[in-house]
Motif scaffolding. Structure first.
Motif, PDB file in Angstrom:
ATOM      1  N   GLY A   4       0.806  -1.207   0.000  1.00 33.79           N
ATOM      2  CA  GLY A   4       0.000   0.000   0.000  1.00 33.79           C
ATOM      3  C   GLY A   4       0.842   1.261   0.000  1.00 33.79           C
ATOM      4  O   GLY A   4       2.064   1.226   0.162  1.00 33.79           O
ATOM      5  N   LEU A   5       0.134   2.381  -0.182  1.00 29.06           N
ATOM      6  CA  LEU A   5       0.752   3.695  -0.176  1.00 29.06           C
ATOM      7  C   LEU A   5      -0.127   4.617   0.655  1.00 29.06           C
ATOM      8  O   LEU A   5      -1.357   4.605   0.522  1.00 29.06           O
ATOM      9  CB  LEU A   5       0.851   4.238  -1.607  1.00 29.06           C
ATOM     10  N   SER A   6       0.482   5.418   1.515  1.00 31.69           N
ATOM     11  CA  SER A   6      -0.251   6.433   2.274  1.00 31.69           C
ATOM     12  C   SER A   6       0.349   7.794   1.948  1.00 31.69           C
ATOM     13  O   SER A   6       1.560   7.975   2.004  1.00 31.69           O
ATOM     14  CB  SER A   6      -0.166   6.166   3.780  1.00 31.69           C
ATOM     15  N   VAL A   7      -0.512   8.758   1.616  1.00 35.84           N
ATOM     16  CA  VAL A   7      -0.071  10.093   1.249  1.00 35.84           C
ATOM     17  C   VAL A   7      -0.537  11.078   2.306  1.00 35.84           C
ATOM     18  O   VAL A   7      -1.705  11.065   2.719  1.00 35.84           O
ATOM     19  CB  VAL A   7      -0.610  10.502  -0.137  1.00 35.84           C
ATOM     20  N   ALA A   8       0.352  11.937   2.756  1.00 37.91           N
ATOM     21  CA  ALA A   8       0.048  12.882   3.829  1.00 37.91           C
ATOM     22  C   ALA A   8      -0.770  14.055   3.304  1.00 37.91           C
ATOM     23  O   ALA A   8      -0.386  14.701   2.327  1.00 37.91           O
ATOM     24  CB  ALA A   8       1.345  13.397   4.449  1.00 37.91           C
ATOM     25  N   SER A   9      -1.886  14.351   3.981  1.00 40.33           N
ATOM     26  CA  SER A   9      -2.640  15.543   3.602  1.00 40.33           C
ATOM     27  C   SER A   9      -1.852  16.808   3.945  1.00 40.33           C
ATOM     28  O   SER A   9      -2.046  17.850   3.315  1.00 40.33           O
ATOM     29  CB  SER A   9      -4.005  15.560   4.303  1.00 40.33           C
ATOM     30  N   ARG A  10      -0.936  16.721   4.910  1.00 37.78           N
ATOM     31  CA  ARG A  10      -0.126  17.890   5.259  1.00 37.78           C
ATOM     32  C   ARG A  10       0.844  18.262   4.138  1.00 37.78           C
ATOM     33  O   ARG A  10       1.495  19.301   4.191  1.00 37.78           O
ATOM     34  CB  ARG A  10       0.646  17.665   6.556  1.00 37.78           C
ATOM     35  N   SER A  11       0.889  17.429   3.118  1.00 39.92           N
ATOM     36  CA  SER A  11       1.682  17.756   1.937  1.00 39.92           C
ATOM     37  C   SER A  11       1.157  19.002   1.242  1.00 39.92           C
ATOM     38  O   SER A  11       1.897  19.675   0.522  1.00 39.92           O
ATOM     39  CB  SER A  11       1.658  16.587   0.950  1.00 39.92           C
ATOM     40  N   GLY A  12      -0.122  19.299   1.450  1.00 38.67           N
ATOM     41  CA  GLY A  12      -0.713  20.450   0.783  1.00 38.67           C
ATOM     42  C   GLY A  12      -1.036  20.209  -0.679  1.00 38.67           C
ATOM     43  O   GLY A  12      -1.435  21.135  -1.393  1.00 38.67           O
ATOM     44  N   LEU A  13      -0.903  18.960  -1.136  1.00 36.98           N
ATOM     45  CA  LEU A  13      -1.247  18.654  -2.525  1.00 36.98           C
ATOM     46  C   LEU A  13      -2.734  18.876  -2.759  1.00 36.98           C
ATOM     47  O   LEU A  13      -3.557  18.546  -1.892  1.00 36.98           O
ATOM     48  CB  LEU A  13      -0.876  17.208  -2.848  1.00 36.98           C
ATOM     49  N   PRO A  14      -3.125  19.411  -3.912  1.00 38.52           N
ATOM     50  CA  PRO A  14      -4.550  19.635  -4.188  1.00 38.52           C
ATOM     51  C   PRO A  14      -5.322  18.319  -4.236  1.00 38.52           C
ATOM     52  O   PRO A  14      -4.758  17.256  -4.542  1.00 38.52           O
ATOM     53  CB  PRO A  14      -4.540  20.300  -5.575  1.00 38.52           C
ATOM     54  N   ALA A  15      -6.613  18.383  -3.940  1.00 34.70           N
ATOM     55  CA  ALA A  15      -7.447  17.190  -3.968  1.00 34.70           C
ATOM     56  C   ALA A  15      -7.413  16.522  -5.334  1.00 34.70           C
ATOM     57  O   ALA A  15      -7.391  15.283  -5.442  1.00 34.70           O
ATOM     58  CB  ALA A  15      -8.881  17.559  -3.584  1.00 34.70           C
ATOM     59  N   ARG A  16      -7.401  17.325  -6.395  1.00 31.71           N
ATOM     60  CA  ARG A  16      -7.325  16.757  -7.741  1.00 31.71           C
ATOM     61  C   ARG A  16      -6.042  15.951  -7.927  1.00 31.71           C
ATOM     62  O   ARG A  16      -6.031  14.929  -8.614  1.00 31.71           O
ATOM     63  CB  ARG A  16      -7.400  17.875  -8.769  1.00 31.71           C
ATOM     64  N   ARG A  17      -4.958  16.408  -7.291  1.00 30.34           N
ATOM     65  CA  ARG A  17      -3.696  15.687  -7.416  1.00 30.34           C
ATOM     66  C   ARG A  17      -3.753  14.365  -6.660  1.00 30.34           C
ATOM     67  O   ARG A  17      -3.163  13.362  -7.100  1.00 30.34           O
ATOM     68  CB  ARG A  17      -2.548  16.554  -6.893  1.00 30.34           C
ATOM     69  N   PHE A  18      -4.448  14.329  -5.518  1.00 29.68           N
ATOM     70  CA  PHE A  18      -4.634  13.057  -4.816  1.00 29.68           C
ATOM     71  C   PHE A  18      -5.304  12.043  -5.730  1.00 29.68           C
ATOM     72  O   PHE A  18      -4.933  10.862  -5.761  1.00 29.68           O
ATOM     73  CB  PHE A  18      -5.467  13.259  -3.545  1.00 29.68           C
ATOM     74  N   ALA A  19      -6.311  12.488  -6.471  1.00 27.24           N
ATOM     75  CA  ALA A  19      -7.010  11.591  -7.390  1.00 27.24           C
ATOM     76  C   ALA A  19      -6.059  11.073  -8.457  1.00 27.24           C
ATOM     77  O   ALA A  19      -6.057   9.870  -8.788  1.00 27.24           O
ATOM     78  CB  ALA A  19      -8.190  12.322  -8.028  1.00 27.24           C
ATOM     79  N   GLU A  20      -5.234  11.960  -9.002  1.00 24.16           N
ATOM     80  CA  GLU A  20      -4.284  11.549 -10.041  1.00 24.16           C
ATOM     81  C   GLU A  20      -3.260  10.554  -9.495  1.00 24.16           C
ATOM     82  O   GLU A  20      -2.889   9.587 -10.169  1.00 24.16           O
ATOM     83  CB  GLU A  20      -3.586  12.778 -10.599  1.00 24.16           C
ATOM     84  N   LEU A  21      -2.808  10.792  -8.271  1.00 27.18           N
ATOM     85  CA  LEU A  21      -1.831   9.891  -7.667  1.00 27.18           C
ATOM     86  C   LEU A  21      -2.449   8.526  -7.382  1.00 27.18           C
ATOM     87  O   LEU A  21      -1.773   7.495  -7.486  1.00 27.18           O
ATOM     88  CB  LEU A  21      -1.272  10.511  -6.391  1.00 27.18           C
ATOM     89  N   ALA A  22      -3.731   8.512  -7.015  1.00 26.89           N
ATOM     90  CA  ALA A  22      -4.418   7.237  -6.804  1.00 26.89           C
ATOM     91  C   ALA A  22      -4.482   6.437  -8.098  1.00 26.89           C
ATOM     92  O   ALA A  22      -4.300   5.209  -8.110  1.00 26.89           O
ATOM     93  CB  ALA A  22      -5.823   7.480  -6.261  1.00 26.89           C
ATOM     94  N   VAL A  23      -4.733   7.127  -9.212  1.00 25.43           N
ATOM     95  CA  VAL A  23      -4.727   6.472 -10.521  1.00 25.43           C
ATOM     96  C   VAL A  23      -3.349   5.885 -10.812  1.00 25.43           C
ATOM     97  O   VAL A  23      -3.213   4.739 -11.274  1.00 25.43           O
ATOM     98  CB  VAL A  23      -5.139   7.469 -11.628  1.00 25.43           C
TER      99      VAL A  23
END
Length: 324
Positions: A4-23
């Protein structure tokens, strides 16, 4: 073997970027894409990730349970799980007093009793049999997996008693057997997930020092560092931080501390380190990228790229293992 992978919300990455990274994580063959909550609503970010993907498990690692009534968590999770094909995993923690009581003004609460009651209520709401207001209808899947984050023995034992899985963190190969022994005391079969901070593609020095200093004032985390043999260093680092001497605190972090708590190096180094956790009893290793000089996007992307390379070798290591 799942990865698995866990991404920190404190990264400040935009929500749209979270979606792209999930893809990207799904395309890389990862089994779980998880969100670490701090400065953004983890369940909202999960929805973005779920909407953009089709097969990967998506969840929180972890969401702060103190911020949400269990009925609200149940309603949110039931909706997401039904809408996106039963792909949701709930990872819950209680953060720490400095955040909950100091920064957020929440009333004090004993962590272990709180989590015990919370998981019990959450399950009841998901099953539609909670006393008082509950879900208007039963969710498509009442047995959405619930993982409890544990750092210290009492919370680890609780995870073994009430959860479907335990989320370990800041656990080294040397301290892992003791943590697993606490989880196993309940005599239940639970999935062992372990968050593994990592820095790939760059020197680990700055990222590793930031990792250690970032946890130095967290009471439970500081105890874990001390258990690993770094009591003197962590005491001195915490003192400097309280005095506002962050630069000096970073200088006190040794290479040995970084090597113990941070996965770094090339794909061979990372795969070998993951294998040590697998051999010790971890069912779901979760890579947690740590940014070098604040470049979170690069850190996450590099970790996904590395995961795609090592995923086949991890799969060959263990032929059968529970999915997240």
């Amino acid at each position: 073997m799942p990865l698995g992978l866990s991404v920190a919300s404190r990264s400040g990455l935009p929500a749209r970027r979270f979606a792209e990274l999930a893809v990207d994580a799904e395309a890389a063959g990862l089994d779980a894409f998880l969100v670490a909550e701090r400065v953004a609503d983890s369940f909202a970010l999960c929805q973005a990730a779920l909407a953009a993907t089709s097969t990967i498990t998506v969840g929180t690692a972890v969401a702060n349970a103190r911020l949400r009534h269990p009925a609200l968590t149940a309603m949110t999770v039931a909706t997401l799980d039904e809408l996106y094909g039963g792909r949701v995993l709930i990872g819950l923690g209680v953060a720490n007093a400095a955040l909950n009581e100091g920064a957020l003004g929440l009333p004090p609460s004993a962590p272990v009793p709180f989590m015990r009651d919370y998981v019990r209520a959450l399950r009841a709401h998901l099953a539609g049999d909670a006393a008082g207001p509950t879900l208007d209808r039963a969710p498509a899947r009442a047995d959405v997996p619930i993982y409890v984050a544990g750092l210290q023995p009492r919370m680890l034992r609780l995870a073994g008693e009430v959860a479907d899985g335990v989320l370990l963190n800041l656990t080294t190969p040397a301290t892992l057997p003791g943590a697993l022994a606490e989880v196993a005391r309940a005599g239940r079969d639970v999935t062992v997930a372990c968050i593994l901070p990592c820095a790939v593609g760059t020197g680990a020095g700055t990222a590793g020092r930031e990792l250690v200093v970032g946890y130095a004032l967290h009471p439970a985390a500081a105890k874990l560092f001390a258990t690993s043999g770094y009591l003197g260093e962590m005491t001195a680092i915490a003192g400097l931080l309280r005095d506002g001497e962050r630069a000096r605190a970073l200088d006190l972090v040794t290479d040995a501390m970084v090597d113990d708590f941070l996965l770094h190096g090339d794909e061979h180094d990372v795969a070998k380190r993951i294998a040590t956790y697998q051999a010790a009893g971890v069912d779901l290793p979760i890579l947690f990228p740590i940014a070098e000089e604040g470049d979170w996007d690069r850190a996450v992307t590099a970790t996904i790229d590395l995961a795609a390379k090592i995923r086949p070798s991890i799969t060959k290591e263990v032929s059968a293992c529970p999915r997240p």
